[in-house]
Design a protein around this motif. Structure first.
Motif, PDB file in Angstrom:
ATOM      1  N   GLY A  25       7.966   0.773  17.185  1.00 49.19           N
ATOM      2  CA  GLY A  25       7.197   0.710  15.955  1.00 49.19           C
ATOM      3  C   GLY A  25       6.421   2.011  15.805  1.00 49.19           C
ATOM      4  O   GLY A  25       6.551   2.918  16.630  1.00 49.19           O
ATOM      5  N   LYS A  26       5.629   2.098  14.731  1.00 49.47           N
ATOM      6  CA  LYS A  26       4.906   3.349  14.563  1.00 49.47           C
ATOM      7  C   LYS A  26       3.444   3.073  14.279  1.00 49.47           C
ATOM      8  O   LYS A  26       3.061   2.590  13.227  1.00 49.47           O
ATOM      9  N   ARG A  27       2.666   3.381  15.300  1.00 45.03           N
ATOM     10  CA  ARG A  27       1.223   3.360  15.190  1.00 45.03           C
ATOM     11  C   ARG A  27       0.856   4.826  15.113  1.00 45.03           C
ATOM     12  O   ARG A  27       1.329   5.637  15.916  1.00 45.03           O
ATOM     13  N   GLU A  28       0.057   5.235  14.135  1.00 46.25           N
ATOM     14  CA  GLU A  28      -0.279   6.652  14.018  1.00 46.25           C
ATOM     15  C   GLU A  28      -1.766   6.804  13.772  1.00 46.25           C
ATOM     16  O   GLU A  28      -2.472   5.831  13.466  1.00 46.25           O
ATOM     17  N   CYS A  29      -2.249   8.027  13.926  1.00 46.71           N
ATOM     18  CA  CYS A  29      -3.642   8.298  13.580  1.00 46.71           C
ATOM     19  C   CYS A  29      -3.751   9.754  13.158  1.00 46.71           C
ATOM     20  O   CYS A  29      -2.935  10.584  13.539  1.00 46.71           O
ATOM     21  N   VAL A  48      -0.675   0.113   4.745  1.00 40.79           N
ATOM     22  CA  VAL A  48      -0.113   0.952   3.683  1.00 40.79           C
ATOM     23  C   VAL A  48      -0.907   2.244   3.631  1.00 40.79           C
ATOM     24  O   VAL A  48      -2.140   2.227   3.707  1.00 40.79           O
ATOM     25  N   HIS A  49      -0.231   3.397   3.542  1.00 41.19           N
ATOM     26  CA  HIS A  49      -0.965   4.662   3.590  1.00 41.19           C
ATOM     27  C   HIS A  49      -0.196   5.798   2.916  1.00 41.19           C
ATOM     28  O   HIS A  49       1.015   5.736   2.773  1.00 41.19           O
ATOM     29  N   ALA A  50      -0.946   6.806   2.519  1.00 45.67           N
ATOM     30  CA  ALA A  50      -0.340   8.034   2.011  1.00 45.67           C
ATOM     31  C   ALA A  50      -1.314   9.187   2.194  1.00 45.67           C
ATOM     32  O   ALA A  50      -2.497   9.068   1.878  1.00 45.67           O
ATOM     33  N   VAL A  64       3.836   6.769  -0.567  1.00 43.53           N
ATOM     34  CA  VAL A  64       3.053   5.628  -0.096  1.00 43.53           C
ATOM     35  C   VAL A  64       3.980   4.815   0.793  1.00 43.53           C
ATOM     36  O   VAL A  64       5.085   4.455   0.382  1.00 43.53           O
ATOM     37  N   GLN A  65       3.550   4.569   2.017  1.00 46.25           N
ATOM     38  CA  GLN A  65       4.470   4.014   3.004  1.00 46.25           C
ATOM     39  C   GLN A  65       3.763   3.091   3.967  1.00 46.25           C
ATOM     40  O   GLN A  65       2.542   3.005   4.000  1.00 46.25           O
ATOM     41  N   VAL A  66       4.568   2.413   4.772  1.00 44.82           N
ATOM     42  CA  VAL A  66       4.033   1.526   5.809  1.00 44.82           C
ATOM     43  C   VAL A  66       5.043   1.521   6.951  1.00 44.82           C
ATOM     44  O   VAL A  66       6.233   1.736   6.738  1.00 44.82           O
ATOM     45  N   HIS A  67       4.534   1.351   8.175  1.00 42.15           N
ATOM     46  CA  HIS A  67       5.422   1.335   9.343  1.00 42.15           C
ATOM     47  C   HIS A  67       5.379  -0.022  10.027  1.00 42.15           C
ATOM     48  O   HIS A  67       4.343  -0.695  10.025  1.00 42.15           O
ATOM     49  N   PRO A  68       6.503  -0.404  10.649  1.00 39.35           N
ATOM     50  CA  PRO A  68       6.547  -1.681  11.369  1.00 39.35           C
ATOM     51  C   PRO A  68       5.890  -1.572  12.745  1.00 39.35           C
ATOM     52  O   PRO A  68       5.671  -0.465  13.240  1.00 39.35           O
TER      53      PRO A  68
HETATM   54 ZN    ZN Z   1       3.082   7.227   8.094  1.00 33.43          ZN
END
Ligand code: ZN
Length: 331
Positions: A116-120, A175-177, A98-102
């Protein structure tokens, strides 16, 4: 063929072992991968942690980062000190942390100038009954830290069902996993900054657990964001093209060909990242040059490629930085 301008850059993926990885990159995609649990295929990347090499043509063997540095004309002279996109396939045989990016601002200040990290995520395959975590329910930093301390994961984390064909935009601060039983095509900013909130109390073969980053996580979580209820596609499919995501970092398209009807992708980009995620077919370039494609191919259509005409029975995920936003960037 060597004296014509280079139009397509086919890349060799970089494979990464992860404790949560599986073997689907071999069984589903036919890649020859190292032994062990392989979690990630870095398919289009110029990041120093996995810099793809060009597979063929005049630039064969060079890394994508070197081409971006030394041959920016191939990318329409787009600005930026690094290739901004990173495309991966993730095979989660077990849960990721379980993580989060700035975001860019926090990463620039605290992570040595990183993006930073924007993902999809586009879900290529999900087991029956599989779930995913996107979003959280704490309303502020204090509440977040308390729920983490208490291990109150059930109330903190927004866990929802996941299905093949779902799409999730994961903004910085979310927050995502990715949990077990999911195969995902991830498009993200070229960054490897991850703050781990919880790792399911796992240890590796030598009894060691992975680091957690609770303070940084609490700093960057977006407490105002609302958590999604599902990953069902919101955007309409128009003539085979679904515009999955548009923001100021990048755009993502899903392209599906049916019944051999060709699909043209207009050149609104300086360079276009393309991953063939299902089926096979062909790509015809402006000059008439044709190239066959199959599931598992990843390439970049360069600025000299012109309009792209795809045909066959294929599904593609494409990403690009919009040309106007590249121009308005740094000069
Ligand atoms: Zn991630």
């Amino acid at each position: 063929m060597d004296d014509s301008p280079c139009k397509l850059l086919f890349l060799e993926p970089v494979f990464v072992e992860k404790i949560w990885g599986g073997r689907k990159l071999e069984t589903e995609f036919g890649y020859s991968i190292p032994d062990g649990p392989i979690g990630e295929c870095w398919a289009i990347s110029a990041h120093p942690h996995g810099d793809c090499r060009v597979a063929e043509g005049p630039y064969a063997g060079l890394t994508l980062s070197a081409l971006w540095r030394d041959h920016r004309e191939l990318f329409g002279n787009a600005p930026g000190d690094r290739f901004p996109l990173l495309v991966k396939i993730l095979d989660a045989d077990d849960a990721l942390s379980v993580q989060v990016h700035p975001d860019d601002a926090y990463a620039a200040e605290h992570e040595d100038g990183s993006l930073g990290k924007r993902e999809c995520w586009y879900v290529l395959d999900a087991d029956e009954g599989a779930h995913i975590i996107v979003g959280q329910h704490a309303r502020n930093r204090a509440e977040f830290l308390q729920m983490v301390r208490e291990g109150n994961w059930e109330n903190l984390l927004n866990e929802i069902p996941v299905h093949t064909g779902d799409f999730f935009a994961v903004e910085p601060g979310t927050v995502h996993a990715i949990l077990a039983g999911t195969l995902i095509l991830e498009t993200q900013q070229s960054s490897d900054v991850t703050y781990r909130v919880y790792d399911f109390d796992r240890v590796d073969a030598s009894g060691k657990s992975r680091d957690l980053h609770i303070e940084q996580s609490a700093d960057v979580v977006d407490y105002a964001a609302s958590a999604p209820m599902s990953g069902e596609l919101a955007a309409p499919e128009v003539d085979g093209i679904t515009h999955l995501l548009h923001n100021d970092s990048f755009d993502v398209l899903r392209v599906r060909m049916h019944d051999e009807a060709p699909i043209e992708i207009e050149q609104r980009w300086d360079y276009l990242c393309v991953s063939v995620v299902a089926g096979s077919g062909s790509l015809k370039l402006d000059g008439g040059e044709t190239r066959s494609l199959a599931k598992g191919d990843h390439f970049i259509a360069l600025s000299g490629a012109g309009a792209l005409l795809f045909s066959g029975e294929m599904e593609l995920i494409c990403s690009y930085v919009e040309r106007s936003s590249t121009c308005s960037g740094s000069k």
